[in-house]
Design a protein around this motif. Structure first.
Motif, PDB file in Angstrom:
ATOM      1  N   LEU A  23      18.597  -0.649   3.056  1.00 55.59           N
ATOM      2  CA  LEU A  23      17.467  -0.833   3.963  1.00 55.59           C
ATOM      3  C   LEU A  23      16.156  -0.430   3.306  1.00 55.59           C
ATOM      4  N   ASP A  26      15.413  -3.596   1.366  1.00 57.41           N
ATOM      5  CA  ASP A  26      15.063  -4.731   2.228  1.00 57.41           C
ATOM      6  C   ASP A  26      15.309  -4.323   3.669  1.00 57.41           C
ATOM      7  N   ASP A  28      15.387  -5.990   6.153  1.00 55.29           N
ATOM      8  CA  ASP A  28      16.223  -6.980   6.831  1.00 55.29           C
ATOM      9  C   ASP A  28      17.580  -7.145   6.154  1.00 55.29           C
ATOM     10  N   ASP A  30      21.523  -6.954   5.209  1.00 57.99           N
ATOM     11  CA  ASP A  30      22.707  -7.167   6.043  1.00 57.99           C
ATOM     12  C   ASP A  30      23.484  -5.861   6.119  1.00 57.99           C
TER      13      ASP A  30
END
Length: 266
Positions: A23, A26, A28, A30
């Motif tokens: 996180l 990124d 976003d 997964d």
């Protein structure tokens, strides 16, 4: 077989620590917990930030193969390659005996091996090494040096490691990340981060030409010392490659589950 509780701890430490790592890379990313499979996938060029692992304990061979298939499907859906981490001691004897065949059927192949380790070993004495100066990672230049050391140690292109760390807030502010500097040149690195009441050791690396001088042990001790001083924690965990595993018992870590790393078949 190692204590099952420590093997479960080892798997759970991966899912907790890697959630923060991906996180950070990124927002976003997964990050999902599917039936029997944990997904921690940033789709980064730095393949260590692309991770799935099986989470069932004492699953029978059918359930293990189901989990392997689900993990492989996740990996196939991504742009960048990554690893399935499999904690061997979480499998039943039957599942372990049939693992190679199950892995083959779902389209994975073995990449390399490692081992989980843990210990109630903190605090440690303040470390030192006569050839090193310890520098906490706090700038982009430090992050680049840290990334390049890991890329060289693990055989990644330099740009892949930089994609994993440059611009990171976590590695400048949240991780107790240190470079070991010799004559002004970073030659080794290690970091620790708080993860569910433990200090998790991550991304320990030494430049290949400076191995076998005690640098990796010294900088790991420094990261543990500063992490413990900041948090008051006494327990630490890590996952070592087979090559790096001999270092950590000297600090006080004890091995638990063997870990197998798998990739999609080429």
């Amino acid at each position: 077989m190692a204590d099952r509780a420590e093997s479960v701890e080892s798997m759970e430490q991966l899912t907790v620590a890697w959630r923060a790592m991906v996180l950070d890379r990124d927002a976003d990313a997964d990050v999902r917990d599917l039936p029997g499979v944990s997904v921690r996938w940033a789709d980064s060029r730095f393949a260590f930030w692309n991770c799935v692992t099986l989470t069932d304990v004492d699953a029978d061979p059918g359930l293990v193969e189901e989990g392997l298939g689900r993990a492989a499907d996740v990996m196939r859906s991504k742009e960048r390659p990554g690893f399935l981490w499999l904690f061997e001691d979480l499998l039943t004897d039957q599942a372990r005996a049939g693992l190679s065949s199950a892995v083959e059927r779902v389209g994975l192949e073995h990449a390399f091996s490692g081992v989980g380790m843990a210990g109630d070993l903190l605090p440690l004495p303040e470390p030192s090494h006569p050839e090193l100066e310890f520098v906490r990672v706090s700038t982009e230049e430090h992050l680049r040096a840290y990334a390049d050391l890991n890329s060289r140690a693990y055989g990644f292109p330099l740009e892949d490691g930089r994609d994993g760390l440059l611009g990171s807030t976590l590695w400048r502010d949240g991780v107790h990340a240190y470079l070991g500097v010799r004559d002004g040149v970073p030659v080794t690195c290690a970091g620790t981060v708080e993860a569910d009441g433990r200090l998790f050791v991550a991304l320990v690396a030494t430049a290949p030409e400076w191995e076998r001088r005690g640098y990796g042990e010294a900088v790991t001790r420094k990261a543990l010392y500063e992490g413990a001083r900041a948090t008051g924690l006494i327990r630490a965990t890590l996952h070592a490659t087979a090559a790096g595993a001999p270092l950590y018992p000297r600090i006080g870590f004890e091995p638990n589950s063997p870990v197998r790393f798998y990739v999609l078949k080429g």
